[in-house]
Design a protein around this motif. Structure first.
Motif, PDB file in Angstrom:
ATOM      1  N   SER A   1      -4.639   2.698  -8.165  1.00  0.00           N
ATOM      2  CA  SER A   1      -3.848   2.719  -6.932  1.00  0.00           C
ATOM      3  C   SER A   1      -4.741   3.022  -5.733  1.00  0.00           C
ATOM      4  O   SER A   1      -4.608   2.382  -4.690  1.00  0.00           O
ATOM      5  CB  SER A   1      -2.692   3.707  -7.026  1.00  0.00           C
ATOM      6  OG  SER A   1      -3.152   5.026  -7.160  1.00  0.00           O
TER       7      SER A   1
ATOM      8  N   CYS B   1       0.813  -1.212   0.000  1.00  0.00           N
ATOM      9  CA  CYS B   1       0.000   0.000   0.000  1.00  0.00           C
ATOM     10  C   CYS B   1       0.850   1.267   0.000  1.00  0.00           C
ATOM     11  O   CYS B   1       0.379   2.327  -0.407  1.00  0.00           O
ATOM     12  CB  CYS B   1      -0.943  -0.004   1.197  1.00  0.00           C
ATOM     13  SG  CYS B   1      -2.239  -1.239   1.025  1.00  0.00           S
TER      14      CYS B   1
ATOM     15  N   VAL C   1      -5.226   0.085  -2.939  1.00  0.00           N
ATOM     16  CA  VAL C   1      -4.772   0.392  -1.580  1.00  0.00           C
ATOM     17  C   VAL C   1      -5.929   0.248  -0.591  1.00  0.00           C
ATOM     18  O   VAL C   1      -5.799  -0.403   0.445  1.00  0.00           O
ATOM     19  CB  VAL C   1      -4.148   1.806  -1.514  1.00  0.00           C
ATOM     20  CG1 VAL C   1      -4.012   2.288  -0.085  1.00  0.00           C
ATOM     21  CG2 VAL C   1      -2.806   1.819  -2.206  1.00  0.00           C
TER      22      VAL C   1
END
Length: 133
Positions: free
Chosen positions: A50, A14, A54
């Motif tokens: 992303s 992450c 995450v």
């Protein structure tokens, strides 16, 4: 997910988007990072995916605590992620090597929101499934 090692791996994964943003701002591996963006489908795809990945990985790693509500019905995890992604984008205003783009920020929000909706639907499904037993 109860294994501490797997949680550590999730946290490291992450941090990769944040680390790559810092590297891009500093001009480290700039050409390589732009090539990765191009291969992935562009800047927008990177921002959405992303944020989505995450948020999804973190809620998977910390599933029981993810549902604790705090602000406007959002779990603490999502409040923190919205703040981190916002600060990352806003920091680009002050950096001469980067350009702030509202579209990037909105794509981050959209990725986080998609993850939240899917997690909420999954939690609702699990709760209903337990109730029907």
């Amino acid at each position: 997910m109860k294994d501490k090692h797997l949680r550590a791996i999730v946290i490291v994964l992450c941090l990769l988007p944040l680390i790559s943003s810092i590297m891009k701002s500093a001009g480290i591996f700039n050409v390589e990072l732009q090539n990765i963006e191009h291969i992935a489908g562009g800047d927008g795809v990177i921002h959405w995916s992303s944020a989505f990945v995450v948020a999804t990985l973190l809620q998977w790693a910390y599933w029981p605590s993810f549902r604790i509500k705090r602000w406007l019905g959002l779990p603490k995890l999502y409040c923190l992620l919205y703040l981190i992604f916002t600060l990352d984008e806003l920091a680009q205003i002050a950096l001469p090597t980067r350009d702030f783009d509202l579209t990037d920020l909105l794509l981050n929000y959209f990725g986080l929101s998609c993850s939240f909706i899917i997690a909420s639907l999954w939690a609702h499904y699990q709760q209903r499934h337990r109730y029907l037993r």
